[in-house]
Design a protein around this motif. Structure first.
Motif, PDB file in Angstrom:
ATOM      1  N   GLU A 181       0.833  -1.207   0.000  1.00 32.97           N
ATOM      2  CA  GLU A 181       0.000   0.000   0.000  1.00 32.97           C
ATOM      3  C   GLU A 181       0.867   1.255   0.000  1.00 32.97           C
ATOM      4  OE1 GLU A 181      -3.362   2.312   2.734  1.00 32.97           O
ATOM      5  OE2 GLU A 181      -2.903   0.196   3.126  1.00 32.97           O
ATOM      6  N   PHE A 182       1.958   1.223   0.766  1.00 35.12           N
ATOM      7  CA  PHE A 182       2.887   2.355   0.782  1.00 35.12           C
ATOM      8  C   PHE A 182       3.434   2.635  -0.613  1.00 35.12           C
ATOM      9  CE2 PHE A 182       7.485   3.293   0.787  1.00 35.12           C
ATOM     10  CZ  PHE A 182       7.450   4.612   1.220  1.00 35.12           C
ATOM     11  N   LEU A 183       3.814   1.573  -1.343  1.00 35.12           N
ATOM     12  CA  LEU A 183       4.335   1.751  -2.695  1.00 35.12           C
ATOM     13  C   LEU A 183       3.274   2.327  -3.625  1.00 35.12           C
ATOM     14  CD1 LEU A 183       6.456  -1.474  -3.388  1.00 35.12           C
ATOM     15  CD2 LEU A 183       7.274   0.831  -2.913  1.00 35.12           C
ATOM     16  N   MET A 184       2.050   1.826  -3.511  1.00 34.56           N
ATOM     17  CA  MET A 184       0.981   2.261  -4.407  1.00 34.56           C
ATOM     18  C   MET A 184       0.638   3.738  -4.202  1.00 34.56           C
ATOM     19  SD  MET A 184       0.148  -0.112  -6.443  1.00 34.56           S
ATOM     20  CE  MET A 184       0.149  -1.874  -6.715  1.00 34.56           C
ATOM     21  N   LYS A 185       0.774   4.208  -2.968  1.00 37.28           N
ATOM     22  CA  LYS A 185       0.382   5.583  -2.656  1.00 37.28           C
ATOM     23  C   LYS A 185       1.590   6.508  -2.519  1.00 37.28           C
ATOM     24  CE  LYS A 185      -3.906   4.191  -0.400  1.00 37.28           C
ATOM     25  NZ  LYS A 185      -4.646   4.052   0.869  1.00 37.28           N
ATOM     26  N   LYS A 186       2.769   5.967  -2.800  1.00 34.46           N
ATOM     27  CA  LYS A 186       3.987   6.758  -2.634  1.00 34.46           C
ATOM     28  C   LYS A 186       4.018   7.944  -3.595  1.00 34.46           C
ATOM     29  CE  LYS A 186       9.032   6.135  -2.454  1.00 34.46           C
ATOM     30  NZ  LYS A 186       9.419   7.103  -3.505  1.00 34.46           N
ATOM     31  N   LYS A 255      -4.413   1.049  -3.867  1.00 35.83           N
ATOM     32  CA  LYS A 255      -4.206   2.369  -4.446  1.00 35.83           C
ATOM     33  C   LYS A 255      -5.275   3.354  -3.991  1.00 35.83           C
ATOM     34  CE  LYS A 255      -2.214   5.138  -7.597  1.00 35.83           C
ATOM     35  NZ  LYS A 255      -0.794   5.551  -7.558  1.00 35.83           N
ATOM     36  N   TYR A 256      -6.528   2.934  -3.998  1.00 37.77           N
ATOM     37  CA  TYR A 256      -7.632   3.866  -3.791  1.00 37.77           C
ATOM     38  C   TYR A 256      -8.393   3.652  -2.485  1.00 37.77           C
ATOM     39  CZ  TYR A 256      -6.714   4.734  -8.712  1.00 37.77           C
ATOM     40  OH  TYR A 256      -6.110   5.028  -9.906  1.00 37.77           O
ATOM     41  N   ALA A 257      -8.118   2.565  -1.771  1.00 42.90           N
ATOM     42  CA  ALA A 257      -8.730   2.352  -0.457  1.00 42.90           C
ATOM     43  C   ALA A 257      -7.596   2.094   0.532  1.00 42.90           C
ATOM     44  CB  ALA A 257      -9.734   1.202  -0.502  1.00 42.90           C
ATOM     45  N   ASP A 258      -7.640   1.007   1.285  1.00 44.31           N
ATOM     46  CA  ASP A 258      -6.533   0.707   2.193  1.00 44.31           C
ATOM     47  C   ASP A 258      -6.539  -0.761   2.580  1.00 44.31           C
ATOM     48  OD1 ASP A 258      -8.343   0.341   4.448  1.00 44.31           O
ATOM     49  OD2 ASP A 258      -8.506   2.518   4.509  1.00 44.31           O
TER      50      ASP A 258
END
Length: 335
Positions: A181-186, A255-258
């Motif tokens: 999740e960190f990578l997707m939202k980085k 990417k869009y939730a968690d």
């Protein structure tokens, strides 16, 4: 696309995953090499993501793709974590039985919440923490069998190494999810470009596993690419497509939730699988299963419902003052 629609679809696909895998068996075993299924699923996800990325880049020139090696190399880390996790899983199962391992696996619900808070700096309310703990309790309750069965005695009879490895497995599973999740939202890179990097690493590591299996077996069955599709049928391909589609939905949620949404989806999928097994495989329902479902539904409501629906708060609006009667005074002047 709304996150709850994706989460519901993920729940359905995840619940059907175990059922399809069971249906693909023949006389209690597999005619195909099960290690080839994750590899083909990674290839499927990579192909779909590449196609969508190509389509997106043709429709828009604003597609963001970071190609610096210091960013790309970060996508190797989730694959490495999952590789370690898979080995820890096998090590854990040498100390505990399958039922105990499944119950201990519910620790990843709580560890995901903890790492979610520590690494992503996402604050959870007290009600949400209570909901996460309730979810872990509910899924565990649904998996506990009757105390008259031998499996109930084995739950607390494993050596300490088994429990330590089980906790480590739960932490690694949560760490892989939170880090992804960190990578997707980085950054604001295209989701499809991020998927291409993630699934390329996944395909490479799964192929490496097949090569290692060849060396362990001294190439008795030939190299892995020659037996890749041996024993495959329609059901097996459905397992591959199911596993690949599930991975694509998970990446969208990351990417869009968690991660918490993903945890709820997979937990509800486990309960749905157990319910469907009653009709498909003559699975005998237990009181623990129904109690677990009730607890998990309460947890779901507690986590996602607005606080105003959970607590009857006293009305803060002040009553409107009574309208004053207008008094007309007629002034008379004496003539």
């Amino acid at each position: 696309m709304q996150w709850y629609f994706v989460a519901a679809l993920l729940t359905i696909l995840t619940s059907s995953q175990g059922i399809l895998t069971t249906l693909s068996q023949n006389n209690g075993g597999y005619k195909y090499d099960y290690a080839t299924v994750p590899f083909l699923a990674e290839v499927f996800k990579l192909a779909v993501s590449s196609l969508l990325l190509w389509r997106e880049s043709r429709q828009s020139s604003l597609t963001r793709m970071t190609t610096e090696w210091k960013t790309v190399r970060l996508f190797l880390i989730p694959s490495i974590i999952y590789l370690i996790h898979n080995n820890v899983q096998f090590a854990t199962l040498t100390y505990v039985d399958t039922s105990t391992y499944q119950i201990m696996g519910n620790l990843k619900i709580v560890t995901t919440g903890i790492l979610f808070r520590l690494f992503l700096r996402r604050k959870l309310s007290n009600l949400q923490w209570m909901a996460i703990i309730l979810l872990a309790v509910g899924t565990t309750t649904s998996q506990v069998k009757g105390c008259g069965e031998s499996s109930c005695q084995s739950l607390f009879s494993a050596p300490i190494q088994g429990y330590m490895l089980g906790i480590l497995s739960a932490c690694l599973s949560a760490l892989a999810g939170v880090y992804t999740e960190f990578l997707m939202k980085k950054n604001n890179d295209s989701l499809y470009w991020q998927n291409v990097q993630l699934y390329t690493c996944g395909a490479i590591f799964n192929m490496a596993r097949l090569v290692i299996d060849d060396f362990r077996g001294s190439f008795e069955n030939g190299p892995w690419w020659q037996r890749l599709l041996n024993g495959y049928n329609i059901t097996t391909w459905m397992v591959v497509l199911n596993l690949g589609s599930t991975g694509l939905l998970v990446s969208w949620l990351m990417k869009y939730a968690d991660n918490i949404v993903k945890v709820y989806s997979t937990s509800m999928a486990m309960l749905l699988t157990m319910v469907l097994s009653i009709y498909l495989f003559n699975f005998k329902p237990t009181l623990q299963l129904f109690l677990g479902i009730i607890i998990c539904m309460m947890s779901l409501h507690m986590y996602f419902a607005p606080p105003s629906m959970l607590v009857d708060l006293p009305s803060t609006e002040k009553a409107a003052p009574d309208s004053l009667n207008e008094v007309y005074v007629e002034r008379r002047t004496d003539s």
